[in-house]
Design a protein around this motif. Structure first.
Motif, PDB file in Angstrom:
ATOM      1  N   LEU A 145       0.832  -1.206   0.000  1.00  0.00           N
ATOM      2  CA  LEU A 145       0.000   0.000   0.000  1.00  0.00           C
ATOM      3  C   LEU A 145       0.867   1.257   0.000  1.00  0.00           C
ATOM      4  CD1 LEU A 145      -2.874  -1.009   2.442  1.00  0.00           C
ATOM      5  CD2 LEU A 145      -3.042  -0.638  -0.025  1.00  0.00           C
ATOM      6  N   ARG A 146       1.959   1.238   0.757  1.00  0.00           N
ATOM      7  CA  ARG A 146       2.876   2.378   0.741  1.00  0.00           C
ATOM      8  C   ARG A 146       3.477   2.570  -0.646  1.00  0.00           C
ATOM      9  NH1 ARG A 146       6.000   0.931   6.382  1.00  0.00           N
ATOM     10  NH2 ARG A 146       4.634   2.084   7.816  1.00  0.00           N
ATOM     11  N   GLU A 147       3.851   1.471  -1.279  1.00  0.00           N
ATOM     12  CA  GLU A 147       4.411   1.547  -2.628  1.00  0.00           C
ATOM     13  C   GLU A 147       3.382   2.095  -3.612  1.00  0.00           C
ATOM     14  OE1 GLU A 147       5.616  -2.454  -3.243  1.00  0.00           O
ATOM     15  OE2 GLU A 147       7.318  -2.322  -1.867  1.00  0.00           O
ATOM     16  N   THR A 148       2.122   1.792  -3.390  1.00  0.00           N
ATOM     17  CA  THR A 148       1.051   2.334  -4.233  1.00  0.00           C
ATOM     18  C   THR A 148       1.012   3.850  -4.129  1.00  0.00           C
ATOM     19  OG1 THR A 148      -0.274   0.328  -3.929  1.00  0.00           O
ATOM     20  CG2 THR A 148      -1.425   2.302  -4.695  1.00  0.00           C
ATOM     21  N   VAL A 149       1.091   4.365  -2.916  1.00  0.00           N
ATOM     22  CA  VAL A 149       1.041   5.812  -2.696  1.00  0.00           C
ATOM     23  C   VAL A 149       2.232   6.493  -3.356  1.00  0.00           C
ATOM     24  CG1 VAL A 149       1.106   7.628  -0.949  1.00  0.00           C
ATOM     25  CG2 VAL A 149      -0.285   5.590  -0.568  1.00  0.00           C
ATOM     26  N   VAL A 150       3.429   5.933  -3.192  1.00  0.00           N
ATOM     27  CA  VAL A 150       4.634   6.524  -3.783  1.00  0.00           C
ATOM     28  C   VAL A 150       4.554   6.492  -5.312  1.00  0.00           C
ATOM     29  CG1 VAL A 150       7.129   6.270  -4.038  1.00  0.00           C
ATOM     30  CG2 VAL A 150       6.072   5.991  -1.791  1.00  0.00           C
ATOM     31  N   ALA A 151       4.155   5.353  -5.860  1.00  0.00           N
ATOM     32  CA  ALA A 151       4.110   5.201  -7.320  1.00  0.00           C
ATOM     33  C   ALA A 151       3.032   6.063  -7.953  1.00  0.00           C
ATOM     34  CB  ALA A 151       3.890   3.736  -7.690  1.00  0.00           C
ATOM     35  N   ALA A 152       1.976   6.375  -7.199  1.00  0.00           N
ATOM     36  CA  ALA A 152       0.861   7.145  -7.766  1.00  0.00           C
ATOM     37  C   ALA A 152       1.311   8.520  -8.250  1.00  0.00           C
ATOM     38  CB  ALA A 152      -0.249   7.289  -6.733  1.00  0.00           C
ATOM     39  N   ALA A 153       2.396   9.046  -7.687  1.00  0.00           N
ATOM     40  CA  ALA A 153       2.893  10.354  -8.113  1.00  0.00           C
ATOM     41  C   ALA A 153       3.782  10.269  -9.349  1.00  0.00           C
ATOM     42  CB  ALA A 153       3.672  11.005  -6.966  1.00  0.00           C
ATOM     43  N   LEU A 154       4.161   9.048  -9.734  1.00  0.00           N
ATOM     44  CA  LEU A 154       5.134   8.880 -10.813  1.00  0.00           C
ATOM     45  C   LEU A 154       4.649   8.014 -11.956  1.00  0.00           C
ATOM     46  CD1 LEU A 154       8.170   8.159  -8.452  1.00  0.00           C
ATOM     47  CD2 LEU A 154       7.623  10.356  -9.531  1.00  0.00           C
ATOM     48  N   ASP A 155       3.982   6.908 -11.621  1.00  0.00           N
ATOM     49  CA  ASP A 155       3.646   5.895 -12.619  1.00  0.00           C
ATOM     50  C   ASP A 155       2.342   5.213 -12.202  1.00  0.00           C
ATOM     51  OD1 ASP A 155       3.425   3.639 -14.237  1.00  0.00           O
ATOM     52  OD2 ASP A 155       5.567   3.195 -14.200  1.00  0.00           O
ATOM     53  N   HIS A 156       1.240   5.584 -12.831  1.00  0.00           N
ATOM     54  CA  HIS A 156      -0.058   5.042 -12.435  1.00  0.00           C
ATOM     55  C   HIS A 156      -0.165   3.546 -12.708  1.00  0.00           C
ATOM     56  CE1 HIS A 156      -1.973   9.292 -12.655  1.00  0.00           C
ATOM     57  NE2 HIS A 156      -1.550   9.007 -11.441  1.00  0.00           N
ATOM     58  N   THR A 157       0.483   3.080 -13.761  1.00  0.00           N
ATOM     59  CA  THR A 157       0.441   1.645 -14.048  1.00  0.00           C
ATOM     60  C   THR A 157       1.097   0.852 -12.927  1.00  0.00           C
ATOM     61  OG1 THR A 157       0.393   1.969 -16.442  1.00  0.00           O
ATOM     62  CG2 THR A 157       1.177  -0.161 -15.646  1.00  0.00           C
ATOM     63  N   LEU A 158       2.260   1.296 -12.491  1.00  0.00           N
ATOM     64  CA  LEU A 158       2.941   0.632 -11.384  1.00  0.00           C
ATOM     65  C   LEU A 158       2.111   0.723 -10.106  1.00  0.00           C
ATOM     66  CD1 LEU A 158       5.375  -0.774 -10.116  1.00  0.00           C
ATOM     67  CD2 LEU A 158       6.436   1.493  -9.829  1.00  0.00           C
ATOM     68  N   ALA A 159       1.504   1.864  -9.867  1.00  0.00           N
ATOM     69  CA  ALA A 159       0.674   2.031  -8.668  1.00  0.00           C
ATOM     70  C   ALA A 159      -0.495   1.054  -8.679  1.00  0.00           C
ATOM     71  CB  ALA A 159       0.174   3.470  -8.582  1.00  0.00           C
ATOM     72  N   ARG A 160      -1.106   0.866  -9.827  1.00  0.00           N
ATOM     73  CA  ARG A 160      -2.235  -0.068  -9.904  1.00  0.00           C
ATOM     74  C   ARG A 160      -1.777  -1.507  -9.696  1.00  0.00           C
ATOM     75  NH1 ARG A 160      -3.850   3.297 -15.192  1.00  0.00           N
ATOM     76  NH2 ARG A 160      -4.790   5.096 -14.122  1.00  0.00           N
ATOM     77  N   GLN A 161      -0.597  -1.819 -10.171  1.00  0.00           N
ATOM     78  CA  GLN A 161      -0.061  -3.169  -9.958  1.00  0.00           C
ATOM     79  C   GLN A 161       0.182  -3.436  -8.477  1.00  0.00           C
ATOM     80  OE1 GLN A 161       3.433  -3.165 -12.435  1.00  0.00           O
ATOM     81  NE2 GLN A 161       2.287  -3.551 -14.328  1.00  0.00           N
ATOM     82  N   ARG A 162       0.760  -2.461  -7.775  1.00  0.00           N
ATOM     83  CA  ARG A 162       1.009  -2.643  -6.352  1.00  0.00           C
ATOM     84  C   ARG A 162      -0.304  -2.672  -5.572  1.00  0.00           C
ATOM     85  NH1 ARG A 162       3.745  -5.573  -5.838  1.00  0.00           N
ATOM     86  NH2 ARG A 162       4.279  -5.097  -3.679  1.00  0.00           N
ATOM     87  N   LEU A 163      -1.275  -1.895  -5.998  1.00  0.00           N
ATOM     88  CA  LEU A 163      -2.582  -1.917  -5.344  1.00  0.00           C
ATOM     89  C   LEU A 163      -3.240  -3.274  -5.509  1.00  0.00           C
ATOM     90  CD1 LEU A 163      -4.986  -0.688  -3.902  1.00  0.00           C
ATOM     91  CD2 LEU A 163      -5.678   0.381  -6.079  1.00  0.00           C
ATOM     92  N   GLY A 164      -3.154  -3.856  -6.716  1.00  0.00           N
ATOM     93  CA  GLY A 164      -3.732  -5.183  -6.935  1.00  0.00           C
ATOM     94  C   GLY A 164      -3.095  -6.227  -6.047  1.00  0.00           C
ATOM     95  N   ARG A 306      -6.933  10.408 -10.200  1.00  0.00           N
ATOM     96  CA  ARG A 306      -5.940  10.100 -11.227  1.00  0.00           C
ATOM     97  C   ARG A 306      -5.600   8.609 -11.212  1.00  0.00           C
ATOM     98  NH1 ARG A 306      -7.249  14.311 -12.526  1.00  0.00           N
ATOM     99  NH2 ARG A 306      -6.140  16.288 -12.644  1.00  0.00           N
ATOM    100  N   LEU A 307      -5.452   8.052 -10.022  1.00  0.00           N
ATOM    101  CA  LEU A 307      -5.071   6.651  -9.903  1.00  0.00           C
ATOM    102  C   LEU A 307      -6.065   5.749 -10.614  1.00  0.00           C
ATOM    103  CD1 LEU A 307      -3.297   4.386  -8.667  1.00  0.00           C
ATOM    104  CD2 LEU A 307      -4.757   4.515  -6.635  1.00  0.00           C
ATOM    105  N   LEU A 308      -7.360   6.014 -10.450  1.00  0.00           N
ATOM    106  CA  LEU A 308      -8.397   5.179 -11.055  1.00  0.00           C
ATOM    107  C   LEU A 308      -8.960   5.785 -12.339  1.00  0.00           C
ATOM    108  CD1 LEU A 308     -10.378   3.831  -7.960  1.00  0.00           C
ATOM    109  CD2 LEU A 308      -8.487   2.791  -9.220  1.00  0.00           C
ATOM    110  N   ASP A 309      -8.318   6.827 -12.844  1.00  0.00           N
ATOM    111  CA  ASP A 309      -8.727   7.462 -14.109  1.00  0.00           C
ATOM    112  C   ASP A 309     -10.198   7.859 -14.078  1.00  0.00           C
ATOM    113  OD1 ASP A 309      -7.711   8.484 -16.403  1.00  0.00           O
ATOM    114  OD2 ASP A 309      -7.062   6.581 -17.237  1.00  0.00           O
ATOM    115  N   ILE A 310     -10.594   8.483 -12.985  1.00  0.00           N
ATOM    116  CA  ILE A 310     -11.972   8.954 -12.840  1.00  0.00           C
ATOM    117  C   ILE A 310     -12.170  10.279 -13.558  1.00  0.00           C
ATOM    118  CG2 ILE A 310     -13.684   9.770 -11.154  1.00  0.00           C
ATOM    119  CD1 ILE A 310     -12.437   7.769  -9.165  1.00  0.00           C
TER     120      ILE A 310
END
Length: 378
Positions: A145-164, A306-310
């Motif tokens: 979850l922490r990695e999701t938060v960090v990645a969300a500012a840089l790479d949404h694809t990576l953030a979604r992978q870590r969230l999954g 942004r993370l979920l492309d809303i």
């Protein structure tokens, strides 16, 4: 269609072979195609992930009324199946597509399912809350979850992978542990918060299960009040007296004590505690909603959108006639543009960039500037 309570031994050889080919050794809620074949009526990782995301998106829409449109009402959605198209049409307007949101959510769901396939994750008990690795599992979950938060500012694809990956582990906790069997009606209060200690954990010398020869094992837990989870496969090996994950693919379930405690599906052939599948899925859903809400809190509404492309558009452009004789109209346009910006600030409709294009003579159009995020008041 295979009845939900039919054990695999009742299938003919061709059907059993088909299932063996389609179902790799798994230690989790099923993906959808598996449930259609092997355990009709099962709640899947994809179901849990999508419903949780839609619930938190609805909460976002309720708290951030759409500019220029009537606010959404919770009572209009109670008792209904939440669908992305319906939700987006209610917020953004009839016919507004939810395609980008569904694509982003699909990335999260695929990353979730991949935890049962990738060589680096499928047999790691820490990533599935197996083998009584509960403290280690919580550490990995919070880390993802922490990695999701960090990645969300840089790479949404990576953030979604870590969230999954994080959601997969979180959902597995309720299927693989005995949290449900302990009579708990709410998600674990400390699973998402690393500073809180996980208490009353079974130790390696605490017997937890009795032997069960049947596919269905409703009474094989020894009545302990300690939190435990089942062992899967041969690594790590199951100590004496410990519970197995159970099911057709679990090698440890043939070693005493036989049976298992997983609640992954409605089929006893895969899930010895199949009778508690719906209760486990309910708690997994509530926990997944908590995780999405936690991310929304940490990222803010704009980052979460942004993370979920809303957000419907990445840029908002203003084209302004700056001819000298248009002074009065220019002032009115500036007031209206400021109003548009303020309406969208902090909401799911806030764009990533604002573009100003002034012009005065025909064919003379100059890009004045691009502003990332909300422009100032000037």
């Amino acid at each position: 269609m295979l009845p939900a309570d039919a054990p695999l031994s009742h299938l003919g050889p061709p059907a059993l072979l088909l299932l063996q080919l389609l179902l790799p050794p798994t230690t989790a809620f099923f993906p959808n195609i598996w449930s259609l074949l092997a355990a009709p009526g099962s709640i899947t990782h994809q179901d849990l992930t999508e419903e949780a995301a839609l619930n938190v998106t609805l909460q976002l829409f309720l708290e951030q009324p759409p500019p220029g449109r009537p606010p959404l009402r919770l009572e209009d959605f109670l008792g209904r199946t939440l669908l992305a198209d319906d939700l987006f049409a209610a917020y953004f307007g009839p016919g507004f597509p939810s395609r980008r949101f569904r694509a982003a959510l699909g990335e999260v769901s695929r990353a979730n399912a991949a935890q049962d396939f990738l060589p680096t994750s499928r047999n790691d008990p820490d990533l599935h809350f197996d083998a009584e690795r509960l403290g280690q599992g919580r550490t990995r979950l919070v880390g993802a979850l922490r990695e999701t938060v960090v990645a969300a500012a840089l790479d949404h694809t990576l953030a979604r992978q870590r969230l999954g990956a994080a959601l997969h582990a979180l959902q597995d906790f309720y299927s693989h542990s005995n949290w449900v069997e302990l009579g708990m009606q709410q998600p674990h209060p400390h699973l998402l918060w690393p500073r809180q200690e996980l208490r009353s954990l079974a130790q390696v010398d605490d017997p937890t299960c009795s032997d069960c020869e049947e596919l269905s094992c409703p009474g094989n837990l020894l009545g302990v009040t300690l939190l435990t989870s089942g062992y899967f496969g041969t690594h790590p090996s199951k100590p004496p007296g410990k519970c197995s994950h159970g099911g057709h693919f679990d090698q440890s379930s043939s070693q005493p004590p036989r049976g298992g405690i997983n609640k992954d599906s409605t089929s006893p052939g895969f899930s010895p505690h199949h009778m508690l599948h719906l209760q486990a899925a309910k708690l997994a859903l509530l926990a997944s909603i908590q995780a999405f809400s936690l991310l929304r809190n940490r990222l803010g509404d704009r980052g979460f959108s942004r993370l979920l492309d809303i957000t419907p558009a990445s840029s908002l452009s203003f084209v302004l006639d700056t001819t000298g004789s248009m002074g009065e109209e220019i002032n009115a346009a500036k007031i209206q543009a400021r109003h548009i910006v303020e309406q969208r600030r902090g909401s799911p409709m806030e764009p990533s960039h604002y573009v100003l294009v002034p012009f005065h003579d025909p064919g003379n159009c100059v890009l004045a500037g691009i502003v990332q995020g909300s422009p100032g008041q000037g």
